[in-house]
Scaffold this motif. Structure first.
Motif, PDB file in Angstrom:
ATOM      1  N   MET A   1       4.704  -4.561  18.377  1.00 32.56           N
ATOM      2  CA  MET A   1       5.209  -4.859  17.022  1.00 32.56           C
ATOM      3  C   MET A   1       4.052  -4.943  16.024  1.00 32.56           C
ATOM      4  SD  MET A   1       8.140  -5.643  15.476  1.00 32.56           S
ATOM      5  CE  MET A   1       8.376  -5.955  13.741  1.00 32.56           C
ATOM      6  N   ALA A   2       4.216  -4.279  14.934  1.00 31.53           N
ATOM      7  CA  ALA A   2       3.170  -4.293  13.900  1.00 31.53           C
ATOM      8  C   ALA A   2       3.086  -5.681  13.265  1.00 31.53           C
ATOM      9  CB  ALA A   2       3.497  -3.258  12.832  1.00 31.53           C
ATOM     10  N   SER A   3       1.900  -6.063  12.901  1.00 33.77           N
ATOM     11  CA  SER A   3       1.720  -7.326  12.196  1.00 33.77           C
ATOM     12  C   SER A   3       0.945  -7.036  10.921  1.00 33.77           C
ATOM     13  CB  SER A   3       0.944  -8.291  13.094  1.00 33.77           C
ATOM     14  OG  SER A   3       0.199  -9.179  12.301  1.00 33.77           O
ATOM     15  N   ILE A   4       1.219  -7.805   9.863  1.00 37.74           N
ATOM     16  CA  ILE A   4       0.540  -7.528   8.599  1.00 37.74           C
ATOM     17  C   ILE A   4      -0.970  -7.693   8.746  1.00 37.74           C
ATOM     18  CG2 ILE A   4       2.490  -8.005   7.080  1.00 37.74           C
ATOM     19  CD1 ILE A   4       1.305 -10.705   6.499  1.00 37.74           C
ATOM     20  N   LYS A   5      -1.392  -8.434   9.783  1.00 38.60           N
ATOM     21  CA  LYS A   5      -2.841  -8.622  10.002  1.00 38.60           C
ATOM     22  C   LYS A   5      -3.525  -7.318  10.390  1.00 38.60           C
ATOM     23  CE  LYS A   5      -2.746 -13.439  10.541  1.00 38.60           C
ATOM     24  NZ  LYS A   5      -3.343 -14.646  10.931  1.00 38.60           N
ATOM     25  N   ASN A   6      -2.745  -6.384  10.974  1.00 39.42           N
ATOM     26  CA  ASN A   6      -3.362  -5.129  11.413  1.00 39.42           C
ATOM     27  C   ASN A   6      -3.103  -3.962  10.460  1.00 39.42           C
ATOM     28  OD1 ASN A   6      -4.029  -6.586  13.716  1.00 39.42           O
ATOM     29  ND2 ASN A   6      -2.089  -6.054  14.702  1.00 39.42           N
ATOM     30  N   PHE A   7      -2.506  -4.225   9.302  1.00 35.04           N
ATOM     31  CA  PHE A   7      -2.262  -3.131   8.354  1.00 35.04           C
ATOM     32  C   PHE A   7      -3.591  -2.513   7.912  1.00 35.04           C
ATOM     33  CE2 PHE A   7       2.089  -4.236   6.252  1.00 35.04           C
ATOM     34  CZ  PHE A   7       2.670  -4.233   7.501  1.00 35.04           C
ATOM     35  N   PRO A   8      -3.621  -1.183   7.692  1.00 35.10           N
ATOM     36  CA  PRO A   8      -4.843  -0.570   7.160  1.00 35.10           C
ATOM     37  C   PRO A   8      -5.218  -1.162   5.805  1.00 35.10           C
ATOM     38  CG  PRO A   8      -3.274   1.102   7.877  1.00 35.10           C
ATOM     39  CD  PRO A   8      -2.556  -0.200   7.924  1.00 35.10           C
ATOM     40  N   LYS A   9      -6.517  -1.182   5.522  1.00 38.18           N
ATOM     41  CA  LYS A   9      -6.988  -1.803   4.271  1.00 38.18           C
ATOM     42  C   LYS A   9      -6.976  -0.830   3.095  1.00 38.18           C
ATOM     43  CE  LYS A   9      -7.955  -5.298   6.942  1.00 38.18           C
ATOM     44  NZ  LYS A   9      -7.126  -4.806   8.051  1.00 38.18           N
ATOM     45  N   GLU A  10      -6.784   0.459   3.389  1.00 39.78           N
ATOM     46  CA  GLU A  10      -6.799   1.444   2.303  1.00 39.78           C
ATOM     47  C   GLU A  10      -5.645   1.206   1.336  1.00 39.78           C
ATOM     48  OE1 GLU A  10      -7.037   2.459   5.541  1.00 39.78           O
ATOM     49  OE2 GLU A  10      -9.173   2.981   5.485  1.00 39.78           O
ATOM     50  N   GLU A  11      -5.910   1.403   0.043  1.00 40.38           N
ATOM     51  CA  GLU A  11      -4.865   1.267  -0.965  1.00 40.38           C
ATOM     52  C   GLU A  11      -4.603   2.630  -1.591  1.00 40.38           C
ATOM     53  OE1 GLU A  11      -3.106  -1.296  -1.515  1.00 40.38           O
ATOM     54  OE2 GLU A  11      -4.288  -2.905  -0.624  1.00 40.38           O
ATOM     55  N   TYR A  12      -3.332   3.058  -1.570  1.00 41.48           N
ATOM     56  CA  TYR A  12      -2.994   4.324  -2.217  1.00 41.48           C
ATOM     57  C   TYR A  12      -2.213   4.110  -3.511  1.00 41.48           C
ATOM     58  CZ  TYR A  12      -4.597   6.014   2.241  1.00 41.48           C
ATOM     59  OH  TYR A  12      -5.363   6.258   3.348  1.00 41.48           O
ATOM     60  N   VAL A  13      -1.908   2.830  -3.813  1.00 46.94           N
ATOM     61  CA  VAL A  13      -1.353   2.498  -5.126  1.00 46.94           C
ATOM     62  C   VAL A  13      -2.467   1.761  -5.865  1.00 46.94           C
ATOM     63  CG1 VAL A  13       0.412   1.219  -6.374  1.00 46.94           C
ATOM     64  CG2 VAL A  13       0.975   2.320  -4.204  1.00 46.94           C
ATOM     65  N   LEU A  14      -2.953   2.351  -6.941  1.00 43.12           N
ATOM     66  CA  LEU A  14      -4.126   1.794  -7.603  1.00 43.12           C
ATOM     67  C   LEU A  14      -3.739   0.694  -8.586  1.00 43.12           C
ATOM     68  CD1 LEU A  14      -5.972   5.167  -8.258  1.00 43.12           C
ATOM     69  CD2 LEU A  14      -6.363   3.570  -6.396  1.00 43.12           C
ATOM     70  N   LYS A  15      -4.702  -0.203  -8.827  1.00 44.09           N
ATOM     71  CA  LYS A  15      -4.463  -1.301  -9.771  1.00 44.09           C
ATOM     72  C   LYS A  15      -4.253  -0.760 -11.180  1.00 44.09           C
ATOM     73  CE  LYS A  15      -8.284  -3.263  -7.967  1.00 44.09           C
ATOM     74  NZ  LYS A  15      -9.349  -4.221  -7.663  1.00 44.09           N
ATOM     75  N   GLY A  16      -3.505  -1.521 -11.990  1.00 40.38           N
ATOM     76  CA  GLY A  16      -3.319  -1.126 -13.376  1.00 40.38           C
ATOM     77  C   GLY A  16      -2.238  -0.079 -13.572  1.00 40.38           C
ATOM     78  N   HIS A  17      -1.206  -0.097 -12.713  1.00 37.36           N
ATOM     79  CA  HIS A  17      -0.082   0.831 -12.888  1.00 37.36           C
ATOM     80  C   HIS A  17       0.932   0.245 -13.876  1.00 37.36           C
ATOM     81  CE1 HIS A  17       2.082  -1.908 -10.352  1.00 37.36           C
ATOM     82  NE2 HIS A  17       1.205  -1.753  -9.378  1.00 37.36           N
ATOM     83  N   ALA A  18       2.014   0.994 -14.133  1.00 35.87           N
ATOM     84  CA  ALA A  18       2.906   0.623 -15.229  1.00 35.87           C
ATOM     85  C   ALA A  18       4.122  -0.193 -14.808  1.00 35.87           C
ATOM     86  CB  ALA A  18       3.364   1.887 -15.958  1.00 35.87           C
ATOM     87  N   ALA A  19       4.200  -0.626 -13.547  1.00 30.62           N
ATOM     88  CA  ALA A  19       5.378  -1.370 -13.104  1.00 30.62           C
ATOM     89  C   ALA A  19       5.444  -2.745 -13.768  1.00 30.62           C
ATOM     90  CB  ALA A  19       5.349  -1.536 -11.591  1.00 30.62           C
ATOM     91  N   CYS A  20       6.683  -3.265 -13.923  1.00 36.82           N
ATOM     92  CA  CYS A  20       6.853  -4.616 -14.439  1.00 36.82           C
ATOM     93  C   CYS A  20       6.172  -5.601 -13.478  1.00 36.82           C
ATOM     94  CB  CYS A  20       8.334  -5.009 -14.484  1.00 36.82           C
ATOM     95  SG  CYS A  20       9.402  -3.872 -15.340  1.00 36.82           S
ATOM     96  N   PRO A  21       5.789  -6.781 -13.965  1.00 41.21           N
ATOM     97  CA  PRO A  21       5.283  -7.802 -13.048  1.00 41.21           C
ATOM     98  C   PRO A  21       6.356  -8.162 -12.018  1.00 41.21           C
ATOM     99  CG  PRO A  21       4.916  -8.444 -15.334  1.00 41.21           C
ATOM    100  CD  PRO A  21       5.781  -7.227 -15.360  1.00 41.21           C
TER     101      PRO A  21
END
Lengths: 297, 93
Positions: A1-21
């Motif tokens: 079972m996957a755990s959030i502790k083992n998620f990859p650290k790479e980010e493909y959604v960059l900071k400063g996007h246009a989504a609502c808070p």
């Protein structure tokens, strides 16, 4: 079972996007892309996700994206899949569409692509209305919910797209929630390893559309599963298995009262006792059916 | 032929979205248990675990760093933190 502790650290959604808070889309997309990696091509129809990318000439999604017309996402994905196959590439076409573009406007293209056995992943993030155009009702809007086109509450029940998709007998169908990200991650990983059409639907509460405080996005998504109003399962070659919290509910854990979930959202504020009773009965009925069919072992 | 509009990946596509904030998450790293819940649920990818930073490699370190340039102040991190290490405080401008 996957755990959030083992998620990859790479980010493909960059900071400063246009989504609502407090937007659920980027929560879902961050985890989905952590599971799929960057060798994907996103196909995005008209939806909030088309806006979240921010404005030309900048984009906040660090993977290739094809923005396409509302009704065309699954047919565009078929074309992309054919092109990638011809080029001999392993890149996975991933449709990232909302419930308006999947339940209503895109269903014809989706059904066609599934029937043709196209090789792609279709992700529908379901926020139960057209949020991008201003909170109109969709086929996914539940009974009683306020939207700008059902301002006395919707009078009809929602349809179940995952079950419609399952009727196409495709290799993989799954439902997920932004509150259970380890479950979502696992399902994305499974879908990645398979071939043929794969469908994943992610439950995504929308703060401005559902009228709740932006800090409660995850809490409301979690309660939806715990009250049994949203169900987590996967179907590999048609064989349905419940997962995560829904599996515990199936094994007999008590469901939390639906009133707790309804009361947190402004869109259900006007509900009468009778409306709540009707919603409750529909959920009881649904779970009675699940218990009979899927609780075998 | 008409040219297709192409966008390229950039941090801050909508500028410094931290200016949208009304409430600011303030973290008490001494309470942090490195559970990664705030990190995984942050819709803006604005939270970084101290232990993931290259300069802290191999160290036994607990805590997070919030990027206030881009944090929109939604408060999901404070709402989900199991040890209540994050508090929301009103921005003063």
């Amino acid at each position: 079972m996957a755990s959030i502790k083992n998620f990859p650290k790479e980010e493909y959604v960059l900071k400063g996007h246009a989504a609502c808070p407090g937007c659920p889309i980027t929560i879902a997309l961050r985890t989905a892309l952590k599971a799929l990696g960057n060798d994907v091509t996103l196909i995005v129809p008209a939806s909030c996700s088309a806006v979240v990318q921010s404005l030309v000439p900048k984009t906040s999604f660090n993977v290739p994206v094809l923005n396409i017309a509302f009704a065309a996402s699954a047919s565009a994905a078929s074309g992309v899949a054919a092109a990638l196959k011809r080029l001999g590439k392993k890149t996975i076409p991933v449709v990232w569409a909302g419930d308006g573009g999947s339940y209503d406007i895109g269903i014809q293209a989706l059904s066609g692509a599934l029937e043709r056995r196209e090789d792609f992943i279709y992700v529908c993030y379901n926020n139960q209305m057209y949020s991008n155009t201003g909170i109109q009702r969709s086929g996914a809007t539940p009974y009683g919910a306020w939207t700008t086109t059902t301002w006395t509450g919707k009078k009809e029940m929602q349809k179940e797209l995952a079950e419609i998709v399952m009727a196409h007998h495709i290799p993989y169908v799954a439902t997920a929630s932004i509150a259970y990200l380890d479950d979502l991650y696992e399902k994305m990983k499974k879908a990645k390893e398979m071939e043929g059409p794969r469908y994943i639907e992610i439950f995504s509460p929308c703060p401005p559309g559902w009228r709740f405080d932006m800090s409660k996005t995850v809490e409301i998504a979690r309660l939806a599963v715990q009250t049994g109003s949203w169900v987590l399962y996967e179907a590999i070659n048609g064989k349905i298995e419940f997962t995560s919290y829904s599996k515990m509910l199936l094994k007999g854990r008590e469901r939390k009262p639906i009133e707790d979930w309804l009361r947190m959202q402004g869109r259900f504020r006007h509900l009468t006792e009778e409306d709540i009773k009707r919603i409750k009965e529909a959920i009881d009925e649904k779970w009675k059916y699940y218990m009979q069919i899927y609780n075998k072992d | 032929m008409m040219e297709t509009a192409i966008s390229y990946p950039t941090e801050g596509g909508m500028g410094k979205t931290g200016t949208w904030r009304i409430f600011r998450p303030v973290v008490d790293n001494s309470k942090c248990i490195n559970c990664r819940i705030c990190w995984v649920y942050c819709p803006d990818a604005a939270i970084k675990m101290l232990m993931d930073m290259p300069e802290n490699e191999g160290k036994d370190i607990k805590g997070i760093e919030i990027d206030y340039d881009y944090c929109k102040g939604c408060g999901i991190c404070a709402n989900e933190c199991p040890v209540k290490a994050i508090k929301m405080e009103r921005e003063e401008k």
